[in-house]
Each structure stands twice: as C-alpha cells, then as structure tokens.
Design a protein around this motif. Structure first.
Motif, short mmCIF file in Angstrom:
data_model
loop_
_atom_site.label_atom_id
_atom_site.label_comp_id
_atom_site.label_asym_id
_atom_site.label_seq_id
_atom_site.Cartn_x
_atom_site.Cartn_y
_atom_site.Cartn_z
N ARG A 144 0.83 -1.20 0.00
CA ARG A 144 0.00 0.00 0.00
C ARG A 144 0.87 1.26 0.00
NH1 ARG A 144 -3.94 0.58 4.87
NH2 ARG A 144 -1.94 0.86 5.87
N ASN A 148 0.54 2.38 -3.68
CA ASN A 148 -0.72 3.12 -3.57
C ASN A 148 -1.81 2.52 -4.49
OD1 ASN A 148 -2.41 5.11 -2.54
ND2 ASN A 148 -1.92 6.52 -4.19
N ALA A 177 -1.17 -5.97 -5.59
CA ALA A 177 -1.60 -4.58 -5.64
C ALA A 177 -2.34 -4.39 -6.96
CB ALA A 177 -0.40 -3.64 -5.54
#
Length: 131
Positions: free
Chosen positions: A70, A74, A96
């Motif tokens: 994260r 992001n 992700a």
C-alpha cells in the motif's frame, strides 16, 4: 528437514527475502505488483495447518507485506488470497491492483501471458521495497 519450495513457485517467482516465518516471493510478471508469502515449513496446505503461534506470525507478516504494498504502490485495492488449487503448498498471494491494470476487475490468473521483469526493474523494485 530442509524447506522445499513447490516447483511451480520456483519456476514462476523470484525470491526476495526470508522473514521469520515466510519466504517473500515476487511473481515474475511485471504487469502487476504480485507478491507471495510462503511459510517455510514443509507439508502445509492450509493456514490452519500452522500452529497458533505460527498463525499469529503469519498474519503479522501478511499485514507487513500488505502495508508495504500500500505504501509503495498506492493501489486501488489489495487482493490477498490463498487458493492452492494448482499449487497445493500453502502460499498466499498479495497483489496490488489498479483500476487501470490490464486485468481489472477480473482476477489476474491466466488472463494474460506474463511479462518478465527486467534486471533494471528488479533493482528498482527491491530498492523501493527495501528488501
């Protein structure tokens, strides 16, 4: 007994680190930030096969990896999954995901041929992750 990684994981992944319980792998597919945790204990198929203490360590390491993904990438969503239908050795995917990735919103498995990381990409990724 020495820990043995499933042949499929050896073939498809790059070993990045050994944490207290798990081996941290990177799926060699640069289309997704796709990591895999594998407890370094032979014969495991399910998370419930770990002892209570090992389960706590596993979940802490899973959270650590998730937070790292994260913070570094992001993503729009983190996918964390333990399937094992094709590779029975206990391993947990941490991916992700982005609304802009080529598989979104479908699962990443088998949709597109993998695109291997270049040496330069691996150096940058390891540097970003501090692994």
């Amino acid at each position: 007994m020495t820990f043995e990684l499933a042949p499929e994981l050896q073939r498809d992944c790059i070993a990045l680190a050994d944490w207290p319980l798990c081996k941290v792998l990177l799926m060699n597919d640069s289309q997704y930030p796709w990591f895999i945790l594998v407890p370094r204990i032979n014969g495991l198929k399910e998370i419930i096969d770990l002892t209570d203490i090992q389960q706590k360590t596993f979940w802490l390491e899973s959270a650590k990896l998730s937070e790292l993904l994260r913070d570094v990438f992001n993503p729009d969503k983190l996918n964390v999954a333990a399937l094992g239908n094709m590779v029975p050795q206990l391993h947990v995917h941490h991916i992700a995901r982005f609304t802009t990735d080529i598989a979104w919103p479908k699962p990443v498995w088998g949709l597109h041929s993998p695109v291997a990381y270049s040496d330069e990409q691996l150096v940058e990724l390891k540097k970003a992750l501090s692994l």
